[in-house]
Design a protein around this motif. Structure first.
Motif, mmCIF file in Angstrom:
data_model
loop_
_atom_site.group_PDB
_atom_site.id
_atom_site.type_symbol
_atom_site.label_atom_id
_atom_site.label_comp_id
_atom_site.label_asym_id
_atom_site.label_seq_id
_atom_site.Cartn_x
_atom_site.Cartn_y
_atom_site.Cartn_z
ATOM 1 N N ARG A 38 33.455 31.609 40.792
ATOM 2 C CA ARG A 38 33.747 32.829 40.037
ATOM 3 C C ARG A 38 33.420 32.640 38.570
ATOM 4 N NH1 ARG A 38 38.431 33.808 37.281
ATOM 5 N NH2 ARG A 38 38.844 35.995 36.694
ATOM 6 N N GLU A 39 33.680 31.456 38.032
ATOM 7 C CA GLU A 39 33.302 31.101 36.663
ATOM 8 C C GLU A 39 32.351 29.918 36.680
ATOM 9 O OE1 GLU A 39 36.861 32.449 33.616
ATOM 10 O OE2 GLU A 39 36.700 30.343 34.191
ATOM 11 N N TYR A 47 31.871 31.329 31.650
ATOM 12 C CA TYR A 47 31.295 32.657 31.866
ATOM 13 C C TYR A 47 31.724 33.156 33.238
ATOM 14 C CZ TYR A 47 28.137 31.710 27.955
ATOM 15 O OH TYR A 47 27.608 31.415 26.718
ATOM 16 N N LEU A 48 32.080 34.423 33.302
ATOM 17 C CA LEU A 48 32.342 35.060 34.587
ATOM 18 C C LEU A 48 30.984 35.269 35.263
ATOM 19 C CD1 LEU A 48 34.715 36.124 36.224
ATOM 20 C CD2 LEU A 48 34.437 38.323 35.075
ATOM 21 N N ASN A 49 30.844 34.753 36.472
ATOM 22 C CA ASN A 49 29.537 34.620 37.101
ATOM 23 C C ASN A 49 29.193 35.833 37.967
ATOM 24 O OD1 ASN A 49 27.168 33.651 38.199
ATOM 25 N ND2 ASN A 49 28.122 32.030 39.388
ATOM 26 N N LEU A 348 29.927 37.015 30.188
ATOM 27 C CA LEU A 348 29.482 37.368 31.535
ATOM 28 C C LEU A 348 28.092 36.800 31.795
ATOM 29 C CD1 LEU A 348 30.533 41.132 31.520
ATOM 30 C CD2 LEU A 348 31.877 39.178 32.269
ATOM 31 N N HIS A 371 35.370 37.315 43.358
ATOM 32 C CA HIS A 371 35.723 38.218 42.264
ATOM 33 C C HIS A 371 36.973 39.030 42.604
ATOM 34 C CE1 HIS A 371 31.276 37.933 41.063
ATOM 35 N NE2 HIS A 371 31.981 37.379 40.088
ATOM 36 N N GLN A 372 37.610 39.506 41.539
ATOM 37 C CA GLN A 372 38.770 40.382 41.656
ATOM 38 C C GLN A 372 38.448 41.729 40.994
ATOM 39 O OE1 GLN A 372 41.337 39.458 43.537
ATOM 40 N NE2 GLN A 372 40.343 37.462 43.855
ATOM 41 N N ASP A 375 37.896 41.571 37.356
ATOM 42 C CA ASP A 375 36.581 41.078 36.951
ATOM 43 C C ASP A 375 35.571 42.217 36.897
ATOM 44 O OD1 ASP A 375 37.657 38.494 36.988
ATOM 45 O OD2 ASP A 375 37.051 38.162 39.072
ATOM 46 N N ARG A 378 36.083 44.254 33.818
ATOM 47 C CA ARG A 378 35.514 43.574 32.648
ATOM 48 C C ARG A 378 34.001 43.760 32.586
ATOM 49 N NH1 ARG A 378 36.272 37.069 31.630
ATOM 50 N NH2 ARG A 378 34.747 36.862 29.929
#
Length: 414
Positions: A38-39, A47-49, A348, A371-372, A375, A378
């Motif tokens: 996820r990151e 970074y959020l992937n 991101l 992911h949630q 996320d 965002r």
């Protein structure tokens, strides 16, 4: 005086690289210092992937990591040889059986990569005088396989069954092989496999589907797009293990006759070292999780729907996709790089895909079961900021144009 050969080669390489830089299509790698998930970590920053093909979030699942640890203790870290020499071990055999069962086929054959699978199958099956008829947006490995086979490559318009029918109706000295991606990797849309199968049956052509991005994600058991359509009869099915299954390698599934033929004629399977047996054992565990945890696919479908609703509320130019691949069409390669940079500043990680990989530039946003909803919120907020900045810049350009050319009527779509 004529330049010596090394200088001429250097000049050619320099000129071609500079041309790519000038067109905003220069490629470069970014070294991550974290596992897929996820990151991800790049240059010490999280970074959020939203760029990975790890659709079910299995690549760093602790259960797969433990399965590989135990498999390494038993099987070591390398296969030692090709499958046909002494590299084919019990985990390979068990994995081929499991993949055949997962996809509803009689048999399967392992390859080291999806690229090698596609090259090997097309080159083994076709020869000079045959025709390989492909969707225009097929993956590069499928197109390369046809070009290297000696057969004639024909390309029909994307998802255009009438265009395919015209090619199939034309006379041909040899046999015809129709090839399509299942889920198109850069557009995210799905091939109309029932229509493809019907056309092939009507014209006595052979059908091959590369379901690299559907396997694990689609179908009631995670068996892919063909299973989603209720079709277990597509003669040649290719799948990869390094996407939704989270490991590495690829396979071809089909009849016992097909697998026997490829074992004897597919050069990319014959003349290469087998994948590490510990990887095969880990993939067996991944298949088990895919079948035992359908909630992963359900959660992913919910995320896709939620993202599309949010993007459509902003009038973002999303392509028509109901898969984890959510491409955002942009006007230029420069804009794709600019939006990618803005998203990176917001923490991101998103891929900017540009020609020649695709006909037109886009952000290739991919969602995963890791992911949630927060996320996705965002991501949507960051895309809204990109859009606002674009509109602000466009308005400034219009105002400057009005000042310098007051007689010109200027309008803005923002």
């Amino acid at each position: 005086m004529t330049a010596c050969a090394p200088q001429a080669w250097d000049q050619r390489m320099t000129e071609r690289l500079e041309a790519r830089r000038a067109q905003s299509v220069y490629r470069q790698r970014h070294t991550l210092s974290s596992a897929q998930g996820r990151e991800v970590i790049y240059q010490g920053q999280p970074y959020l992937n939203f760029a990975s093909n790890d659709y079910l979030g299995l690549a760093a699942d602790p259960r797969l990591m433990e399965a590989q640890r135990l498999a390494v203790k038993q099987w070591g870290v390398g296969a030692g040889s090709a499958h046909l020499v002494c590299g084919h071990q019990s985990p390979h055999e068990a994995l081929e059986d499991a993949l055949a069962t997962l996809t509803g086929r009689p048999a399967a054959l392992l390859f080291s990569t999806g690229y090698m699978a596609n090259l090997g199958v097309i080159q083994a099956l076709t020869q000079r005088g045959d025709e390989v008829i492909q969707d225009r947006l097929n993956h590069a490995s499928l197109l390369d396989g046809a070009q290297l086979s000696g057969a004639r490559l024909k390309r029909y318009q994307h998802q255009d069954i009438a265009s395919l029918s015209q090619h199939l109706s034309a006379p041909c000295k040899g046999l015809k092989l129709v090839v399509s991606d299942g889920v198109f990797s850069m557009d995210g849309d799905c091939a109309d496999i029932p229509a493809l199968a019907s056309q092939c049956q009507a014209h006595q052509a052979l059908l091959m589907i590369d379901d690299a991005h559907g396997l694990g994600v689609l179908g009631p058991r995670g068996g892919g797009l063909c299973q989603d359509y209720g079709l277990d009869t597509v003669p040649i099915l290719v799948g990869t293990l390094g996407k939704a299954l989270g490991t590495a390698g690829a396979f071809v599934a089909g009849s016992h006759a097909l697998i026997d033929y490829l074992t004897n004629f597919a050069r990319t399977a014959i003349y290469t070292t087998a994948q590490p047996p510990a990887v095969a054992a880990t993939t067996l565990k991944a298949i088990e999780l895919v079948q035992q945890e359908p909630e992963r696919r359900q959660h992913l479908r919910q995320l896709i729907q939620y993202f599309r609703e949010g993007a459509q509320a902003l009038a973002l130019p999303l392509l028509n996709s109901q898969t984890p691949i959510q491409p955002l069409a942009l006007s230029s390669s420069a804009q794709a790089l600019d939006w990618q940079a803005q998203l990176a500043q917001a923490g991101l990680w998103v891929g900017a895909i540009r020609p020649p990989t695709v006909p037109s530039p886009r952000l290739r946003i991919t969602l995963t079961a890791a992911h949630q909803i927060s996320d996705i919120d965002r991501l949507i907020n960051a895309l809204a900021q990109c859009l606002n900045k674009q509109c602000s810049n466009r308005q400034s350009e219009i105002e400057e144009s009005v000042i310098t050319e007051p007689q010109t009527q200027a309008t803005s779509s923002c």
